[in-house]
Design a protein around this motif. Structure first.
Motif, PDB file in Angstrom:
ATOM      1  N   GLU A  14       0.817  -1.190   0.001  1.00 45.69           N
ATOM      2  CA  GLU A  14      -0.001   0.101   0.151  1.00 45.69           C
ATOM      3  C   GLU A  14       0.731   1.147   0.059  1.00 45.69           C
ATOM      4  OE1 GLU A  14      -4.103  -1.510   2.367  1.00 45.69           O
ATOM      5  OE2 GLU A  14      -2.326  -0.784   3.458  1.00 45.69           O
ATOM      6  N   ALA A  18       1.226   4.172  -2.719  1.00 49.16           N
ATOM      7  CA  ALA A  18       1.003   5.705  -2.503  1.00 49.16           C
ATOM      8  C   ALA A  18       2.091   6.548  -2.954  1.00 49.16           C
ATOM      9  CB  ALA A  18       0.825   5.725  -1.000  1.00 49.16           C
ATOM     10  N   SER A  21       1.966   6.849  -6.675  1.00 49.33           N
ATOM     11  CA  SER A  21       0.926   7.762  -7.103  1.00 49.33           C
ATOM     12  C   SER A  21       1.356   9.010  -7.176  1.00 49.33           C
ATOM     13  CB  SER A  21      -0.224   7.451  -6.149  1.00 49.33           C
ATOM     14  OG  SER A  21      -1.072   6.118  -6.497  1.00 49.33           O
ATOM     15  N   SER A  61       1.165  -4.316  -9.558  1.00 46.50           N
ATOM     16  CA  SER A  61      -0.202  -4.839  -9.258  1.00 46.50           C
ATOM     17  C   SER A  61      -0.315  -6.354  -9.058  1.00 46.50           C
ATOM     18  CB  SER A  61      -1.291  -4.347 -10.226  1.00 46.50           C
ATOM     19  OG  SER A  61      -2.366  -4.703 -10.326  1.00 46.50           O
ATOM     20  N   ARG A  90      -3.445   5.027 -12.837  1.00 45.39           N
ATOM     21  CA  ARG A  90      -3.994   5.341 -11.731  1.00 45.39           C
ATOM     22  C   ARG A  90      -5.318   4.602 -11.025  1.00 45.39           C
ATOM     23  NH1 ARG A  90      -2.076   9.986  -9.723  1.00 45.39           N
ATOM     24  NH2 ARG A  90      -1.125  11.512 -11.169  1.00 45.39           N
ATOM     25  N   ALA A  91      -6.017   4.154 -12.109  1.00 51.13           N
ATOM     26  CA  ALA A  91      -7.209   3.495 -11.943  1.00 51.13           C
ATOM     27  C   ALA A  91      -6.756   1.797 -11.640  1.00 51.13           C
ATOM     28  CB  ALA A  91      -8.238   3.446 -12.992  1.00 51.13           C
ATOM     29  N   GLU A  94      -5.559   2.183  -7.967  1.00 57.08           N
ATOM     30  CA  GLU A  94      -6.631   1.963  -7.123  1.00 57.08           C
ATOM     31  C   GLU A  94      -7.354   0.904  -6.823  1.00 57.08           C
ATOM     32  OE1 GLU A  94      -8.982   5.488  -8.711  1.00 57.08           O
ATOM     33  OE2 GLU A  94      -7.382   7.022  -8.158  1.00 57.08           O
ATOM     34  N   LYS A  95      -7.583   0.139  -7.977  1.00 61.58           N
ATOM     35  CA  LYS A  95      -8.198  -0.893  -8.030  1.00 61.58           C
ATOM     36  C   LYS A  95      -7.605  -2.116  -7.086  1.00 61.58           C
ATOM     37  CE  LYS A  95      -8.784  -1.715 -12.198  1.00 61.58           C
ATOM     38  NZ  LYS A  95      -9.108  -2.291 -13.763  1.00 61.58           N
ATOM     39  N   VAL A  97      -5.173  -1.357  -4.819  1.00 65.88           N
ATOM     40  CA  VAL A  97      -5.177  -1.000  -3.170  1.00 65.88           C
ATOM     41  C   VAL A  97      -6.612  -1.340  -2.462  1.00 65.88           C
ATOM     42  CG1 VAL A  97      -5.133   1.101  -1.630  1.00 65.88           C
ATOM     43  CG2 VAL A  97      -3.460   0.735  -3.644  1.00 65.88           C
ATOM     44  N   ALA A  98      -7.455  -1.118  -3.297  1.00 68.89           N
ATOM     45  CA  ALA A  98      -9.023  -1.432  -2.695  1.00 68.89           C
ATOM     46  C   ALA A  98      -8.917  -2.782  -2.755  1.00 68.89           C
ATOM     47  CB  ALA A  98     -10.104  -1.107  -3.707  1.00 68.89           C
TER      48      ALA A  98
END
Length: 168
Positions: A14, A18, A21, A61, A90-91, A94-95, A97-98
């Motif tokens: 995570e 960050a 990003s 990822s 970025r998407a 985000e996916k 990390v979610a």
């Protein structure tokens, strides 16, 4: 005091995302300032036989998702490697990390001794969970994060050591 495989892996991943990003923020600003298409950075690579920035982020990822999945015996979501813009990357982050946030820490109980099988194109490698995290998952994640940093830096984006380490 002992440290769990969850603590070694998930918060590390995570934090890496960050940091990445924030580096992508700088990449976007750089592209705007220099009047270059951001896709030039997305497709940039350090050497012809290396993955592009997009490929580095896709592997980060996949490594993070795969580690959470393998260590907990659960299924990770599958994302196609079709990102072509910084917004797409970025998407993807985000996916990922979610998904990591959705895996409960309790699911990692017993993971240190769980057998993890890593299938590559050439072979299958079996690890104990602890060895998988310490000798493959975390080092592989940081290899791709470091390479993403190097691609941006090589292409003129003003990122430095403190960007990589993440300011706290």
């Amino acid at each position: 005091m002992s440290i769990s495989l969850y603590e070694i892996s998930i918060p590390t991943f995570e934090r890496g995302f960050a940091v990445l990003s924030k580096m992508l923020d700088k990449a976007e600003a750089f592209a705007e300032e220099k009047k270059i298409k951001p896709e030039v950075l997305v497709n940039a690579r350090l050497a012809p036989d290396m993955l592009s920035l997009a490929g580095q982020i896709q592997r980060m990822s996949d490594t993070a998702k795969g580690a959470a999945s393998r260590l907990t015996g659960s299924d990770a979501p599958s994302f196609p490697d079709d990102e072509t813009t910084l917004a797409d990357l970025r998407a993807r982050i985000e996916k990922t990390v979610a998904y990591l946030a959705s895996v409960p820490q309790s699911a990692f109980e017993g993971a240190a001794e769980r057998t993890v099988v890593l299938k590559t194109r050439q072979q299958e490698v079996s690890y104990k969970g602890k060895d998988y995290v310490l000798t493959f998952a975390v080092p592989n994640f940081y290899f791709h994060l470091t390479t993403a940093y190097a691609i941006l830096r090589h292409n003129g984006v003003a990122v430095g050591k403190l960007d990589y380490l993440g300011r706290t």
